[in-house]
Motif scaffolding. Structure first.
Motif, short mmCIF file in Angstrom:
data_model
loop_
_atom_site.label_atom_id
_atom_site.label_comp_id
_atom_site.label_asym_id
_atom_site.label_seq_id
_atom_site.Cartn_x
_atom_site.Cartn_y
_atom_site.Cartn_z
N ALA A 1 5.15 5.84 11.97
CA ALA A 1 5.21 4.39 11.69
C ALA A 1 5.71 4.15 10.26
O ALA A 1 6.46 3.21 10.01
CB ALA A 1 3.84 3.76 11.88
N ALA A 2 5.31 5.02 9.34
CA ALA A 2 5.73 4.85 7.93
C ALA A 2 7.24 5.04 7.80
O ALA A 2 7.89 4.32 7.04
CB ALA A 2 4.97 5.84 7.05
N LYS B 1 10.41 -4.77 -4.58
CA LYS B 1 11.28 -3.78 -3.95
C LYS B 1 10.45 -2.68 -3.28
O LYS B 1 11.00 -1.76 -2.67
CB LYS B 1 12.20 -3.15 -5.00
CG LYS B 1 13.16 -4.15 -5.63
CD LYS B 1 14.43 -3.46 -6.11
CE LYS B 1 15.46 -4.48 -6.50
NZ LYS B 1 15.76 -4.48 -7.93
N ALA B 2 9.13 -2.77 -3.44
CA ALA B 2 8.27 -1.69 -2.94
C ALA B 2 7.93 -1.89 -1.46
O ALA B 2 7.63 -3.01 -1.04
CB ALA B 2 6.99 -1.64 -3.77
N ARG B 3 7.98 -0.79 -0.72
CA ARG B 3 7.59 -0.79 0.70
C ARG B 3 6.53 0.31 0.81
O ARG B 3 6.84 1.50 0.81
CB ARG B 3 8.79 -0.51 1.62
CG ARG B 3 9.91 -1.56 1.44
CD ARG B 3 11.02 -1.34 2.47
NE ARG B 3 10.52 -1.46 3.84
CZ ARG B 3 10.29 -2.61 4.46
NH1 ARG B 3 10.51 -3.77 3.86
NH2 ARG B 3 9.84 -2.61 5.71
N ILE B 4 5.27 -0.13 0.85
CA ILE B 4 4.15 0.78 0.54
C ILE B 4 3.28 1.08 1.76
O ILE B 4 2.82 0.16 2.45
CB ILE B 4 3.25 0.14 -0.54
CG1 ILE B 4 4.08 -0.19 -1.80
CG2 ILE B 4 2.09 1.05 -0.89
CD1 ILE B 4 3.33 -1.07 -2.80
N LEU B 5 3.02 2.37 2.01
CA LEU B 5 1.94 2.75 2.92
C LEU B 5 0.68 2.90 2.07
O LEU B 5 0.63 3.75 1.18
CB LEU B 5 2.26 4.07 3.63
CG LEU B 5 1.06 4.76 4.32
CD1 LEU B 5 0.35 3.85 5.31
CD2 LEU B 5 1.52 6.06 5.02
N LEU B 6 -0.32 2.07 2.35
CA LEU B 6 -1.60 2.12 1.63
C LEU B 6 -2.67 2.59 2.60
O LEU B 6 -2.98 1.89 3.57
CB LEU B 6 -1.95 0.73 1.09
CG LEU B 6 -3.35 0.57 0.47
CD1 LEU B 6 -3.52 1.42 -0.79
CD2 LEU B 6 -3.62 -0.91 0.15
N THR B 7 -3.26 3.76 2.35
CA THR B 7 -4.39 4.20 3.19
C THR B 7 -5.68 3.66 2.60
O THR B 7 -5.73 3.28 1.43
CB THR B 7 -4.45 5.75 3.28
OG1 THR B 7 -4.81 6.28 2.00
CG2 THR B 7 -3.13 6.34 3.75
N GLY B 8 -6.71 3.61 3.42
CA GLY B 8 -7.99 3.09 2.93
C GLY B 8 -7.91 1.61 2.60
O GLY B 8 -8.67 1.11 1.76
N ALA B 9 -7.02 0.88 3.29
CA ALA B 9 -6.80 -0.54 2.97
C ALA B 9 -8.00 -1.40 3.34
O ALA B 9 -8.10 -2.54 2.88
CB ALA B 9 -5.54 -1.04 3.69
N THR B 10 -8.91 -0.88 4.16
CA THR B 10 -10.09 -1.64 4.56
C THR B 10 -11.24 -1.49 3.57
O THR B 10 -12.27 -2.16 3.70
CB THR B 10 -10.57 -1.16 5.94
OG1 THR B 10 -10.56 0.28 5.91
CG2 THR B 10 -9.68 -1.65 7.05
N THR C 1 1.54 13.41 2.13
CA THR C 1 2.63 13.57 1.15
C THR C 1 3.65 14.56 1.69
O THR C 1 4.88 14.33 1.62
CB THR C 1 2.06 14.05 -0.20
OG1 THR C 1 1.01 13.17 -0.60
CG2 THR C 1 3.14 14.07 -1.27
N HIS C 2 3.16 15.66 2.23
CA HIS C 2 4.07 16.70 2.74
C HIS C 2 4.95 16.17 3.87
O HIS C 2 6.16 16.41 3.91
CB HIS C 2 3.23 17.90 3.22
CG HIS C 2 4.05 19.08 3.64
ND1 HIS C 2 4.29 19.39 4.96
CD2 HIS C 2 4.73 19.98 2.91
CE1 HIS C 2 5.06 20.46 5.02
NE2 HIS C 2 5.34 20.83 3.79
N ALA C 3 4.32 15.39 4.75
CA ALA C 3 5.08 14.87 5.90
C ALA C 3 6.09 13.81 5.47
O ALA C 3 7.15 13.68 6.08
CB ALA C 3 4.09 14.28 6.92
N LEU C 4 5.76 13.04 4.43
CA LEU C 4 6.63 11.90 4.06
C LEU C 4 7.59 12.20 2.92
O LEU C 4 8.51 11.41 2.66
CB LEU C 4 5.76 10.68 3.72
CG LEU C 4 5.06 10.09 4.95
CD1 LEU C 4 3.98 9.09 4.55
CD2 LEU C 4 6.08 9.43 5.89
N LEU C 5 7.41 13.34 2.26
CA LEU C 5 8.23 13.62 1.08
C LEU C 5 9.74 13.71 1.40
O LEU C 5 10.55 13.15 0.64
CB LEU C 5 7.72 14.89 0.38
CG LEU C 5 8.11 15.05 -1.07
CD1 LEU C 5 7.86 13.81 -1.91
CD2 LEU C 5 7.36 16.25 -1.68
N PRO C 6 10.14 14.36 2.49
CA PRO C 6 11.58 14.40 2.78
C PRO C 6 12.18 13.00 2.86
O PRO C 6 13.26 12.74 2.35
CB PRO C 6 11.66 15.13 4.13
CG PRO C 6 10.41 15.95 4.17
CD PRO C 6 9.36 15.15 3.46
#
Ligand SMILES: NC(=O)c1ccc[n+]([C@@H]2O[C@H](COP(=O)([O-])OP(=O)(O)OC[C@H]3O[C@@H](n4cnc5c(N)ncnc54)[C@H](OP(=O)(O)O)[C@@H]3O)[C@@H](O)[C@H]2O)c1
Length: 261
Positions: free
Chosen positions: A72-73, A5-14, A116-121
């Motif tokens: 995009a997220a 059920k998770a839709r995840i933005l993962l940074t540092g994926a490389t 986090t601040h941008a995506l929290l809402p």
């Protein structure tokens, strides 16, 4: 949160840990929005089993690229953000270049807060959501030779705990992870040598990723893989003078490796 059920933005994926996380989250059926700077390495991240995969290169220290990733997220309809991207800097604080210190604080502290601040809402509007911050043992056991890094990771730990308490009556769980050394390209040859001489354990990225994925499935809280590091971090909180004395004995070794070419 259930992986399927998770839709995840993962940074540092490389990176070393990011690739292992992407692989294991994908194997559990998660949908992944993967980000990193290196386009070719991003294309090669294994995602077998993922329900959906989007790859978006972004330099997170570039405000326009960070804003594009945030946009995009939202389009991706994420319900989890994993702040994993980071950089290190081993050396004596007085000898470090200020520009490098600023880069580190931006990557390891400011960027996770900004994302986090941008995506929290958006996350707060989801029935279940999570923010995962990848910190370090050095965030609770500040270490000589890593003053700026320890500062950034201690800040990230404080942020994670304050935010978790602030969001306690919401659907957003906050997980803070504090791994000990991991065998990835993150550590320079000098750090690898230092860890060897000090007897510091270095974990395989896949093992650390497994611990993180399990903690993510359980929900928020603290995840400190690694013993006795977890004990020393606790001891530092209650009796920092003991740790001061223990590390004073190791200072000549740390200084020698910090001075290595
Ligand atoms: N390795 C350790 O010993 C260790 C121990 C404890 C905690 N950690 C933490 O674990 C996390 C992952 O570390 P790792 O070992 O996987 O390191 P790594 O292999 O060096 O990977 C770092 C990742 O961060 C990305 N990154 C760095 N600066 C960026 C920027 N300005 N914009 C966008 N992406 C950026 C890199 O992207 P590109 O590769 O595409 O440039 C890479 O994907 C970090 O937060 C680190 O502090 C590591």
């Amino acid at each position: 949160m259930q992986l399927n059920k998770a839709r995840i933005l993962l940074t540092g994926a490389t990176g070393g840990l990011g690739r292992a996380l992407a692989e294991q989250l994908a194997a559990g059926g998660a949908a992944l929005l993967l980000s990193g700077r290196d386009t070719e390495r991003l294309a090669r991240v294994t995602t077998t089993g993922a329900s959906e995969v989007v790859r978006l290169p972004a330099r997170l220290d570039d405000p326009a690229e960070l804003a594009a990733l945030v946009e995009a997220a939202r389009k991706f309809r994420l319900n989890a953000l994993i702040n994993n991207a980071g950089i290190g800097a081993f050396g004596l604080f007085a000898e470090q270049d200020w520009a490098a210190i600023e880069r580190l604080l931006r990557a390891d502290l400011e960027t996770p807060l900004r994302l986090t601040h941008a995506l929290l809402p958006w996350l707060l509007a989801q029935p279940a959501a999570a923010v995962v911050n990848i910190g370090s043992t050095f965030g609770s056991l500040p270490f000589p030779g890593f003053a700026a890094y320890s500062t950034a990771k201690a800040g990230l730990r404080g942020f994670s705990q304050a935010l978790r308490r602030e969001l306690a009556d919401t659907s957003v769980a906050v997980l803070h992870v504090a791994p000990r050394a991991i065998a990835t390209p993150f550590n320079s040859a000098a750090v690898d040598q230092l860890n060897l001489e000090l007897g510091n354990h270095s974990d395989a990225p896949s093992a650390v990723a497994r611990r993180i994925v399990r903690a993510f499935q359980r929900g928020g809280g603290e995840c400190h893989p690694g013993f006795p590091e977890r004990l020393f971090a606790w001891l530092n909180g209650v009796a920092p003078g003991l740790i001061d004395r223990a590390l004073a004995g190791r200072l000549p070794i740390i200084k020698r490796h910090a001075a290595a070419p």
